[in-house]
Write a protein that holds these residues in place. Sequence first.
Motif, PDB file in Angstrom:
ATOM      1  N   TYR A 155       0.825  -1.211   0.000  1.00 43.37           N
ATOM      2  CA  TYR A 155       0.000   0.000   0.000  1.00 43.37           C
ATOM      3  C   TYR A 155       0.859   1.261   0.000  1.00 43.37           C
ATOM      4  O   TYR A 155       0.406   2.330  -0.347  1.00 43.37           O
ATOM      5  N   ARG A 156       2.111   1.122   0.414  1.00 38.27           N
ATOM      6  CA  ARG A 156       2.986   2.293   0.458  1.00 38.27           C
ATOM      7  C   ARG A 156       3.473   2.685  -0.920  1.00 38.27           C
ATOM      8  O   ARG A 156       3.893   3.823  -1.128  1.00 38.27           O
ATOM      9  N   SER A 157       3.466   1.745  -1.840  1.00 37.29           N
ATOM     10  CA  SER A 157       3.954   2.049  -3.180  1.00 37.29           C
ATOM     11  C   SER A 157       2.775   2.440  -4.075  1.00 37.29           C
ATOM     12  O   SER A 157       1.646   2.006  -3.864  1.00 37.29           O
ATOM     13  N   GLN A 158       3.088   3.260  -5.071  1.00 38.36           N
ATOM     14  CA  GLN A 158       2.041   3.752  -5.967  1.00 38.36           C
ATOM     15  C   GLN A 158       1.396   2.609  -6.758  1.00 38.36           C
ATOM     16  O   GLN A 158       0.187   2.484  -6.830  1.00 38.36           O
ATOM     17  N   LEU A 159       2.253   1.807  -7.332  1.00 34.73           N
ATOM     18  CA  LEU A 159       1.819   0.674  -8.162  1.00 34.73           C
ATOM     19  C   LEU A 159       2.463  -0.574  -7.601  1.00 34.73           C
ATOM     20  O   LEU A 159       3.674  -0.733  -7.675  1.00 34.73           O
ATOM     21  N   SER A 160       1.674  -1.465  -7.043  1.00 31.39           N
ATOM     22  CA  SER A 160       2.311  -2.680  -6.551  1.00 31.39           C
ATOM     23  C   SER A 160       1.603  -3.940  -7.005  1.00 31.39           C
ATOM     24  O   SER A 160       0.412  -3.935  -7.292  1.00 31.39           O
ATOM     25  N   CYS A 161       2.374  -4.988  -7.081  1.00 25.34           N
ATOM     26  CA  CYS A 161       1.870  -6.278  -7.518  1.00 25.34           C
ATOM     27  C   CYS A 161       2.280  -7.326  -6.492  1.00 25.34           C
ATOM     28  O   CYS A 161       3.446  -7.402  -6.100  1.00 25.34           O
ATOM     29  N   ILE A 162       1.316  -8.098  -6.051  1.00 31.66           N
ATOM     30  CA  ILE A 162       1.602  -9.192  -5.118  1.00 31.66           C
ATOM     31  C   ILE A 162       1.233 -10.509  -5.798  1.00 31.66           C
ATOM     32  O   ILE A 162       0.129 -10.649  -6.311  1.00 31.66           O
ATOM     33  N   LEU A 163       2.183 -11.424  -5.827  1.00 30.07           N
ATOM     34  CA  LEU A 163       1.912 -12.737  -6.417  1.00 30.07           C
ATOM     35  C   LEU A 163       1.801 -13.746  -5.272  1.00 30.07           C
ATOM     36  O   LEU A 163       2.768 -13.988  -4.558  1.00 30.07           O
ATOM     37  N   VAL A 164       0.624 -14.293  -5.103  1.00 33.06           N
ATOM     38  CA  VAL A 164       0.420 -15.304  -4.054  1.00 33.06           C
ATOM     39  C   VAL A 164       0.346 -16.671  -4.737  1.00 33.06           C
ATOM     40  O   VAL A 164      -0.641 -16.989  -5.400  1.00 33.06           O
ATOM     41  N   ASP A 165       1.415 -17.449  -4.580  1.00 35.06           N
ATOM     42  CA  ASP A 165       1.488 -18.732  -5.269  1.00 35.06           C
ATOM     43  C   ASP A 165       0.808 -19.817  -4.428  1.00 35.06           C
ATOM     44  O   ASP A 165       0.998 -19.871  -3.219  1.00 35.06           O
ATOM     45  N   ASN A 166       0.026 -20.649  -5.076  1.00 36.81           N
ATOM     46  CA  ASN A 166      -0.672 -21.747  -4.382  1.00 36.81           C
ATOM     47  C   ASN A 166      -1.491 -21.261  -3.203  1.00 36.81           C
ATOM     48  O   ASN A 166      -1.267 -21.665  -2.060  1.00 36.81           O
ATOM     49  N   ILE A 167      -2.422 -20.407  -3.472  1.00 43.61           N
ATOM     50  CA  ILE A 167      -3.143 -19.740  -2.380  1.00 43.61           C
ATOM     51  C   ILE A 167      -3.834 -20.735  -1.449  1.00 43.61           C
ATOM     52  O   ILE A 167      -3.920 -20.507  -0.241  1.00 43.61           O
ATOM     53  N   GLU A 168      -4.267 -21.882  -1.988  1.00 38.92           N
ATOM     54  CA  GLU A 168      -4.964 -22.828  -1.106  1.00 38.92           C
ATOM     55  C   GLU A 168      -4.032 -23.377  -0.036  1.00 38.92           C
ATOM     56  O   GLU A 168      -4.471 -23.758   1.042  1.00 38.92           O
ATOM     57  N   ARG A 169      -2.726 -23.385  -0.331  1.00 41.08           N
ATOM     58  CA  ARG A 169      -1.797 -23.922   0.662  1.00 41.08           C
ATOM     59  C   ARG A 169      -1.517 -22.944   1.788  1.00 41.08           C
ATOM     60  O   ARG A 169      -1.097 -23.340   2.868  1.00 41.08           O
ATOM     61  N   LEU A 170      -1.760 -21.673   1.546  1.00 41.91           N
ATOM     62  CA  LEU A 170      -1.653 -20.689   2.631  1.00 41.91           C
ATOM     63  C   LEU A 170      -2.701 -20.968   3.694  1.00 41.91           C
ATOM     64  O   LEU A 170      -2.563 -20.611   4.851  1.00 41.91           O
ATOM     65  N   LEU A 171      -3.780 -21.580   3.245  1.00 41.28           N
ATOM     66  CA  LEU A 171      -4.879 -21.845   4.162  1.00 41.28           C
ATOM     67  C   LEU A 171      -4.681 -23.169   4.886  1.00 41.28           C
ATOM     68  O   LEU A 171      -5.596 -23.677   5.515  1.00 41.28           O
ATOM     69  N   ASP A 172      -3.475 -23.736   4.764  1.00 41.19           N
ATOM     70  CA  ASP A 172      -3.189 -25.039   5.374  1.00 41.19           C
ATOM     71  C   ASP A 172      -4.174 -26.076   4.892  1.00 41.19           C
ATOM     72  O   ASP A 172      -4.550 -26.976   5.630  1.00 41.19           O
ATOM     73  N   TYR A 173      -4.631 -25.914   3.664  1.00 38.54           N
ATOM     74  CA  TYR A 173      -5.625 -26.862   3.186  1.00 38.54           C
ATOM     75  C   TYR A 173      -4.978 -28.190   2.887  1.00 38.54           C
ATOM     76  O   TYR A 173      -4.135 -28.316   2.010  1.00 38.54           O
ATOM     77  N   GLY A 174      -5.371 -29.224   3.616  1.00 40.24           N
ATOM     78  CA  GLY A 174      -4.838 -30.558   3.356  1.00 40.24           C
ATOM     79  C   GLY A 174      -5.810 -31.306   2.471  1.00 40.24           C
ATOM     80  O   GLY A 174      -7.005 -31.026   2.480  1.00 40.24           O
ATOM     81  N   SER A 175      -5.286 -32.261   1.692  1.00 44.32           N
ATOM     82  CA  SER A 175      -6.196 -32.992   0.814  1.00 44.32           C
ATOM     83  C   SER A 175      -6.998 -34.026   1.604  1.00 44.32           C
ATOM     84  O   SER A 175      -7.940 -34.619   1.108  1.00 44.32           O
ATOM     85  N   ILE A 176      -6.584 -34.261   2.861  1.00 41.65           N
ATOM     86  CA  ILE A 176      -7.322 -35.227   3.672  1.00 41.65           C
ATOM     87  C   ILE A 176      -8.400 -34.474   4.452  1.00 41.65           C
ATOM     88  O   ILE A 176      -8.139 -33.888   5.491  1.00 41.65           O
ATOM     89  N   GLY A 177      -9.591 -34.492   3.913  1.00 37.94           N
ATOM     90  CA  GLY A 177     -10.698 -33.863   4.611  1.00 37.94           C
ATOM     91  C   GLY A 177     -10.685 -32.341   4.480  1.00 37.94           C
ATOM     92  O   GLY A 177      -9.659 -31.745   4.207  1.00 37.94           O
ATOM     93  N   PRO A 178     -11.844 -31.749   4.631  1.00 35.59           N
ATOM     94  CA  PRO A 178     -11.959 -30.296   4.473  1.00 35.59           C
ATOM     95  C   PRO A 178     -11.499 -29.558   5.734  1.00 35.59           C
ATOM     96  O   PRO A 178     -12.292 -29.127   6.527  1.00 35.59           O
TER      97      PRO A 178
END
Length: 308
Positions: A155-178
Amino acid sequence: QVCKDDFLHALEHDIKPAFGASAEALEHFLARGIITWGPSVSGILEDGTLLTQQARVADTFGLVSVLIEGPPNSGKTALAAKLAKDSDFPFVKVCSPEDMVGFTETAKCLQIRKSTVDDRLIFAFRGGIGRRAPMQTTRLSSTILIMDRIFDDAYRSQLSCILVDNIERLLDYGSIGPRYSNLTLQALLVLLKKQPPKGKKLLVLCTSSRKQVLEEMEMLSAFTAVLHVPNLSQPEELITVLEQFDLFTKQDIHKIYNQISGHKVFIGIKKLLALIDMARQTDPKVRVIKFLTKMEEEGCLDLGTMIH
Ligand code: ATP
Ligand code: MG
């Protein structure tokens, strides 16, 4: 006793090296280039470029968020990196679960009293969801703090880009159960929807191979646009990729085309490049057969089924 200051100190000093290298991270993701193997590749790049331009324009909203989704190995990360790089935004941050691993381990041990981190956590609950964290001691997700920091910097920069790779893994989403972290999900949703301060422009590029999961979490509607990255599915597309390399002779390629023509092909570009690397290690005399056998073994080619 570990307190908020220790956490923030760690955030400042331990996390920097991992996040300082975003330009290198982009280069690393793009090391093998982008091969235009079919119209879907140019389509994604065109749509993506329009969206990055939209993020730049002064008289639209200050936020454009794009989800780049597709099967594993389809090339999502490289395409996101290409769009981030070509956007030419001065501030680019790459954020992937791998970056957080070492840090998360430490942070996981931290029991932080909610009240002591109120000022940093409040962002997550101020925005749009109108829900507050319980007042009692909370095991605070380090992911939220890190993401909060990254967006704050942006937010401090005029133009910024954030790349969030594998966003589901940030959520600790495991394939075993929801099973996933709801607090992190809520915080991410707020960040994805929150307009940057007046005059500031933010482009958020996320990748995921679990579109279904994000849909179930009601996350899809948070994005300005969703771009689908497909696998290669036509024999001609595969040939286009092979022709980019000096690995196979013209006759070899002809032989391969005759073999696969009319059959079902389904392979991600990342996997195909790995098979090409493997073929390079084999004797040229058996290369074609080895390559085709490997394709079949990996379930990327079905020579038993004819398609019309
Ligand atoms: P994962 O599911 O493991 O996250 P991914 O879908 O993110 O994989 P990438 O890591 O982006 O796949 O790997 C794609 C690889 O293929 C990169 O090395 C990239 O340089 C190369 N590549 C070549 N042509 C293309 C293309 N048209 N699109 C995407 N990547 C390409
Ligand atoms: Mg990836």
